[in-house]
Design a protein around this motif. Structure first.
Motif, short mmCIF file in Angstrom:
data_model
loop_
_atom_site.label_atom_id
_atom_site.label_comp_id
_atom_site.label_asym_id
_atom_site.label_seq_id
_atom_site.Cartn_x
_atom_site.Cartn_y
_atom_site.Cartn_z
N LYS A 172 0.88 -1.16 0.00
CA LYS A 172 0.00 0.00 0.00
C LYS A 172 0.92 1.21 0.00
O LYS A 172 1.79 1.35 0.86
CB LYS A 172 -0.88 -0.01 1.24
CG LYS A 172 -1.93 1.10 1.25
CD LYS A 172 -2.66 1.18 2.58
CE LYS A 172 -3.66 0.05 2.74
NZ LYS A 172 -4.43 0.22 3.99
N GLN A 224 2.78 -0.36 4.05
CA GLN A 224 2.77 -1.75 4.49
C GLN A 224 2.64 -2.68 3.28
O GLN A 224 2.18 -2.27 2.23
CB GLN A 224 1.65 -2.03 5.49
CG GLN A 224 0.25 -2.00 4.89
CD GLN A 224 -0.78 -2.61 5.82
OE1 GLN A 224 -0.87 -2.26 6.98
NE2 GLN A 224 -1.60 -3.52 5.29
N GLY A 247 1.03 -6.53 6.33
CA GLY A 247 0.31 -6.10 7.53
C GLY A 247 1.32 -5.65 8.55
O GLY A 247 2.38 -6.25 8.69
N VAL A 248 0.99 -4.57 9.28
CA VAL A 248 1.99 -3.95 10.15
C VAL A 248 2.43 -4.89 11.28
O VAL A 248 3.62 -4.95 11.62
CB VAL A 248 1.51 -2.58 10.67
CG1 VAL A 248 0.19 -2.69 11.38
CG2 VAL A 248 2.55 -1.93 11.57
N ASN A 249 1.52 -5.67 11.84
CA ASN A 249 1.91 -6.52 12.97
C ASN A 249 2.87 -7.62 12.56
O ASN A 249 3.87 -7.87 13.24
CB ASN A 249 0.68 -7.11 13.66
CG ASN A 249 -0.07 -6.07 14.49
OD1 ASN A 249 0.51 -5.08 14.92
ND2 ASN A 249 -1.35 -6.28 14.70
N ILE A 250 2.60 -8.28 11.44
CA ILE A 250 3.50 -9.36 10.99
C ILE A 250 4.84 -8.78 10.56
O ILE A 250 5.90 -9.38 10.79
CB ILE A 250 2.83 -10.22 9.89
CG1 ILE A 250 3.72 -11.38 9.46
CG2 ILE A 250 2.47 -9.42 8.66
CD1 ILE A 250 3.82 -12.48 10.47
N ASP A 254 7.55 2.81 12.16
CA ASP A 254 7.12 3.70 13.23
C ASP A 254 6.86 2.95 14.54
O ASP A 254 7.26 3.41 15.61
CB ASP A 254 5.87 4.47 12.80
CG ASP A 254 5.55 5.61 13.76
OD1 ASP A 254 6.46 6.41 14.04
OD2 ASP A 254 4.41 5.69 14.24
N GLY A 299 -6.56 0.98 25.57
CA GLY A 299 -6.68 2.23 24.81
C GLY A 299 -5.41 2.47 24.02
O GLY A 299 -4.40 1.81 24.26
N ILE A 300 -5.49 3.39 23.10
CA ILE A 300 -4.33 3.69 22.26
C ILE A 300 -4.10 5.20 22.24
O ILE A 300 -4.95 5.95 21.77
CB ILE A 300 -4.53 3.17 20.83
CG1 ILE A 300 -4.84 1.67 20.87
CG2 ILE A 300 -3.28 3.44 19.98
CD1 ILE A 300 -5.33 1.13 19.56
N ARG A 303 -2.56 8.66 20.88
CA ARG A 303 -2.24 9.12 19.52
C ARG A 303 -1.62 10.51 19.60
O ARG A 303 -1.94 11.29 20.51
CB ARG A 303 -3.51 9.21 18.66
CG ARG A 303 -4.33 7.96 18.58
CD ARG A 303 -3.78 7.02 17.56
NE ARG A 303 -4.63 5.82 17.45
CZ ARG A 303 -4.35 4.80 16.66
NH1 ARG A 303 -3.26 4.81 15.91
NH2 ARG A 303 -5.13 3.75 16.62
N THR A 337 0.99 4.62 19.99
CA THR A 337 0.54 3.49 19.19
C THR A 337 0.16 2.35 20.13
O THR A 337 0.37 2.42 21.34
CB THR A 337 1.64 3.03 18.21
OG1 THR A 337 1.06 2.16 17.21
CG2 THR A 337 2.75 2.25 18.91
N MET A 338 -0.39 1.30 19.55
CA MET A 338 -0.53 0.04 20.24
C MET A 338 0.76 -0.71 19.98
O MET A 338 1.09 -0.98 18.82
CB MET A 338 -1.73 -0.72 19.68
CG MET A 338 -1.86 -2.14 20.17
SD MET A 338 -2.31 -2.23 21.91
CE MET A 338 -4.08 -2.34 21.77
#
Lengths: 126, 359
Positions: free
Chosen positions: B16, B28, B31-34, B228, B291-292, B294, B314-315
């Motif tokens: 993306k 990404q 996916g950002v987590n992987i 990030d 919560g996150i 920002r 962030t989370m």
């Protein structure tokens, strides 16, 4: 792109499943893909009665926060609490385990304004 | 919007693409987590060619750098790099950067993409000593190969012993079939690895060979979103968020790169600030509840009074909780202090912690 034909849709990329006067609401496969990894679904409007277009919650992806708009006026009678521990279900199964809320609709005539799967497909250019 | 030499490559990989600092950049792929986890546990590669590179050379090169840089570049020897910042005249920061000593009287300054023009104009305005300056930003690419398996995965691509390059050191040598690139043991993830500086015409070959060599180690291309979250878990400052034209390096926790062994822009005032203490400080905090945080959210005290602002949040993919950085008055800045983050209509309790978040 998965767009089930038996559901209704909104321009805010939510899906609506109507059963009697209860609407189950979630976000579309397109929406979850655009948001990316979803890390938090916050709904603090349980048991409240809201008008259509009001914000009923928030979905947070790693990079973004998006408000969730109620497509139909009514009372929020259920929140999918499984999302508290597994918000990623919205990514993996947006139309199934990733559902968000159930609403007891106060004005069923509003459902006529919802989009069909074909209209939604056209909206997102799928 | 500018492209890097690899933009079409990223698109072909399904990235993306978003506009960032004037460039079309991959935010990404999968996916950002992987992607985040790949860098923490294996190895990942980032195209960060949007970064700017200035070459400063000649007999007055060091003199110019010492005037503009908060860190002491006289400590650099050939093959060493140094993190620093460019203070402005009003107590703030023009940019943060890395300075490489390539040769005697030749230095490479690596600056943030969004600040290339601002930095160039700033440094030029301070160059009354006659140093030669060249902007190489448009000609050079930068790949970051980061993660605990980076050394092992990349060793087959070079004749240099990668395990011998110490943190913040570099070599100029062969890599992936290119004779002269900078192999720098630096990065912005906290997971170790390298950054490779090469010409735009060379970067596609290097990118492809790195993915090939890294395949057995689980290498993946990594986007800016994971960059990030990775840097924030370490508490590394991001220019434009945590530091900017109005934040001093002292209050930002960058006293360690602010050396009063020589004069530099605004050094008198910064020295006084360091001696007397800052009014506010950049803190790191973890949310005590769900919560996150920002960028831009208010930090509030127990009475709901606004005491500061979140600059990054962030989370945390590694910790599974909300983390962030922000400025508060010094009285609230002690580790274990309790603060609250205003997330929409809730003041969510948070605790000030000592960096890094991820150890």
């Amino acid at each position: 792109m998965n767009i089930p034909s038996d559901l209704k849709y909104t321009k805010d990329h939510e899906w609506v499943k109507i059963e009697g006067d209860v609407a189950t609401i979630g976000i579309t496969d397109f929406a979850q893909g655009e948001l990316g990894d979803i890390v938090y679904v916050e709904v603090e409007t349980l048991d409240e009665t809201l008008d259509a277009e009001e914000i009923f919650g928030t979905v947070e992806a790693v990079k973004t926060v998006s408000d969730l708009f109620l497509p139909l006026s009514g009372e929020i009678i259920e929140f999918n609490e499984a999302l508290e521990d597994e918000p990623e279900k919205v990514n993996s199964d947006p139309y199934g385990d990733g559902w968000m809320i159930k609403v007891k609709c106060s004005d069923m005539s509003q459902t006529e304004a919802l989009m069909s799967a074909d209209d939604y497909k056209a909206l997102i250019g799928a | 919007m500018k492209n890097t030499a690899l933009t079409t490559t990223h698109k072909a990989l399904g990235a993306k693409i978003v506009p960032f600092a004037g460039y079309n950049m991959p935010v990404q792929y999968e996916g950002v987590n992987i992607e985040h986890e790949t860098v923490r546990k294996a190895v990942g590669m980032f195209d960060v060619s949007h970064m700017g590179e200035f070459l400063i050379e000649g007999e007055h090169a060091l003199e110019l750098i010492q005037k503009i840089s908060s860190n002491d570049a006289s400590k650099l020897t050939i093959g060493k790099a140094q993190y620093s910042c460019l203070p402005n005249d009003d107590g703030g920061i023009v940019d943060d950067l890395i300075i490489y000593k390539l040769k005697e009287e030749q230095y490479l300054l690596v600056v943030n993409a969004g600040n290339i023009e601002k930095d160039w104009n700033w440094i030029t305005s301070k160059n009354d000593v006659g140093a030669n300056m060249r902007d190489l930003s448009e000609d050079y690419s930068l790949l970051a190969i980061q993660g605990p398996k980076a050394i092992e995965a990349m060793q087959s691509l070079t004749s240099h012993d990668l395990s011998e390059i110490k943190f913040y050191n570099f070599v100029v040598g062969d890599f992936a079939g290119i004779d002269y690139v900078i192999i720098s043991a630096t990065g912005y993830t906290g997971s170790g690895g390298f950054e490779i500086y090469c010409k735009n015409s060379e970067v596609k070959q290097i990118w492809d060979k790195v993915l090939e060599a890294g395949a057995d180690f689980g290498i993946k291309p990594i986007g800016l979103a994971a960059r990030d979250t990775l840097r924030l878990e370490m508490g590394y400052c991001l220019y434009g968020n945590d530091i900017d034209d109005t934040t001093s390096p002292i209050e930002a926790g960058l006293g360690w790169i602010t050396k009063f062994t020589k004069d530099f822009t605004n050094s008198e005032a910064l020295k006084a600030e360091k001696e007397h203490g800052s009014q506010r400080k950049l803190i790191a905090f973890e949310l005590d509840e769900r919560g996150i945080p920002r960028h831009g959210y208010d930090i509030v005290d127990g009475n709901g009074k606004t005491i500061g602002v979140v600059t990054s949040g962030t989370m945390s993919p590694s910790l599974g909780k909300g983390i962030g950085l922000g400025y508060v008055p010094t009285v609230f800045a002690e580790v274990n202090s309790k603060i609250n983050i205003q997330i929409r209509k809730n003041a969510v309790p948070a605790t000030v912690i000592k960096l890094p978040f991820y150890k």
